[in-house]
Scaffold this active site. Structure first.
Site, PDB file in Angstrom:
ATOM      1  CG  ASP A   1      -1.911   1.199   1.247  1.00 42.91           C
ATOM      2  OD1 ASP A   1      -2.440   1.440  -0.007  1.00 42.91           O
ATOM      3  OD2 ASP A   1      -2.071   1.745   2.196  1.00 42.91           O
ATOM      4  CB  SER A   2       0.288   4.813  -0.724  1.00 46.60           C
ATOM      5  OG  SER A   2      -1.127   4.924  -0.088  1.00 46.60           O
TER       6      SER A   2
ATOM      7  N   GLY B   1      -3.303   9.165  -3.645  1.00 45.18           N
ATOM      8  CA  GLY B   1      -4.629   9.372  -4.258  1.00 45.18           C
ATOM      9  C   GLY B   1      -4.723  10.713  -4.978  1.00 45.18           C
TER      10      GLY B   1
ATOM     11  CB  CYS C   1      -3.176   0.605  -2.804  1.00 49.21           C
ATOM     12  SG  CYS C   1      -3.081   2.212  -3.117  1.00 49.21           S
TER      13      CYS C   1
ATOM     14  CD  GLU D   1      -0.118   7.362   5.472  1.00 50.17           C
ATOM     15  OE1 GLU D   1       1.218   7.582   5.606  1.00 50.17           O
ATOM     16  OE2 GLU D   1      -0.670   6.190   5.171  1.00 50.17           O
TER      17      GLU D   1
ATOM     18  CB  CYS E   1      -9.626   4.686   0.001  1.00 52.97           C
ATOM     19  SG  CYS E   1      -7.868   5.153   0.960  1.00 52.97           S
TER      20      CYS E   1
ATOM     21  CG  HIS F   1      -5.187   5.241   4.221  1.00 49.27           C
ATOM     22  ND1 HIS F   1      -4.287   4.486   2.860  1.00 49.27           N
ATOM     23  CD2 HIS F   1      -4.204   5.944   4.675  1.00 49.27           C
ATOM     24  CE1 HIS F   1      -3.164   4.563   3.012  1.00 49.27           C
ATOM     25  NE2 HIS F   1      -2.631   5.453   4.136  1.00 49.27           N
TER      26      HIS F   1
HETATM   27  N1  DGL Z   1      -4.777   3.371   0.829  1.00 48.43           N
HETATM   28  C1  DGL Z   1      -4.917   3.682  -0.583  1.00 48.43           C
HETATM   29  C2  DGL Z   1      -6.011   3.272  -1.512  1.00 48.43           C
HETATM   30  O1  DGL Z   1      -6.762   2.200  -1.105  1.00 48.43           O
HETATM   31  C3  DGL Z   1      -4.336   5.162  -1.258  1.00 48.43           C
HETATM   32  C4  DGL Z   1      -4.222   6.223  -0.200  1.00 48.43           C
HETATM   33  C5  DGL Z   1      -3.447   7.116  -0.683  1.00 48.43           C
HETATM   34  O2  DGL Z   1      -2.131   6.901  -0.595  1.00 48.43           O
HETATM   35  O3  DGL Z   1      -3.934   8.267  -1.143  1.00 48.43           O
HETATM   36  O4  DGL Z   1      -6.529   3.982  -2.214  1.00 48.43           O
END
Ligand code: DGL
Length: 276
Positions: A13-14, A46, A76, A161, A195, A197
């Site tokens: 993931d990011s 994103g 992600c 984050e 997402c 997150h």
């Molecule tokens: N967790 C990621 C997703 O599912 C991306 C979050 C990000 O880095 O913007 O899209």
């Protein structure tokens, strides 16, 4: 072709979001080994261009392959929306056609049909995921009579984050974005958290979501889909080692990552910083 040495399942993931997938995957498939990589130094993805998300994701996939992973999950949505297809169709045949990279959007969409009665689906995602139209396309393909309403939440990932998930800023933005999505159509009865997150904001999301709206979290869905995939592909299952271990890599500060990840996965995490 010569049989490759087995390796851990790579989860990318990011940033921290992929932990919401990893945690559920480990509950369903505890016997495998996992190698998690969070590109925290370059998160969020994103709001980045297709080209950058693709380039960063490919670097991460190559890195995990170099660590011995035969199978990598893009935990992600943004990377799944903007990079997965190109990696699968263009890069994998050149890098190693026997390895696999799987995303999170398709399994989520496959599961969504069981929740909705009104057939009006809301999707929260990063600007990149919403602009890509990936959920609209996948849902239209599987359920042509469903209506899809996407809404981008550019502030939700930075809140997570920066460890502000429990703060008043999270209340403000979660409430505002839920109101914006639900204003698009009063008949939405199912909302996809598109997402990885976003489950880290779950207590706020539940607090502000109107009663009766089903919130779709991806962790369990992806976990069961992976279980199903490995049953259908015993050749790949044999190429994933089974020691029940989990290692964590981050491109940012290892201590900061370890502290946050330990709270989230509910066990001590000692991450290692790497440059990819
Ligand atoms: N967790 C990621 C997703 O599912 C991306 C979050 C990000 O880095 O913007 O899209």
């Amino acid at each position: 072709m010569e049989e490759k040495a087995p390796g851990p399942i790579g989860v990318f993931d990011s940033g921290f979001g992929g932990l919401s997938i990893l945690r559920e995957v480990r509950k369903v498939l505890p016997h495998y080994d996992y190698l998690f990589l969070g590109d925290n130094a370059r998160a969020p993805y994103g709001t980045r261009s297709y080209e950058l998300v693709y380039r960063f994701t490919l670097q991460a996939v190559r890195y995990l392959f170099d660590q011995g992973c035969q199978l990598v999950i893009l935990a992600c949505n943004t990377a799944s929306a903007k990079a997965l297809r190109t990696i699968q169709q263009r890069d994998l045949p050149a890098i190693d056609p026997t390895r696999r990279v799987l995303g999170v959007i398709r399994p989520t969409v496959e599961a969504v049909g069981q929740y909705t009665l009104t057939r009006h689906i809301g999707v929260f995602g990063t600007p990149g995921t919403i602009q890509s139209g990936s959920y609209d396309i996948e849902i239209a393909h599987l359920y042509p009579d469903f209506s899809v309403y996407g809404h981008a939440c550019p502030m939700w990932v930075p809140l997570v984050e920066n460890q502000e998930s429990d703060g008043p800023g999270a209340d403000y933005f979660v409430k505002k974005d839920i109101h914006a999505l639900m204003s698009l159509c009063p008949d939405i009865d199912t909302v996809i958290l598109g997402c990885t997150h976003y489950p880290l904001l779950m207590s706020k999301i539940r607090q502000y979501m109107p009663q009766g709206v089903h919130i779709v979290e991806q962790g369990r869905i992806v976990a069961h889909s992976l279980d199903d995939y490995l049953r259908r592909h015993p050749d790949m299952a044999r190429r994933c080692t089974r020691g029940g271990t989990c290692s964590y890599l981050t491109t940012d500060d290892a201590e900061k990552f370890s502290t946050m990840a330990s709270v989230f996965v509910g066990e001590p995490v000692t991450a290692r910083q790497v440059s990819i």
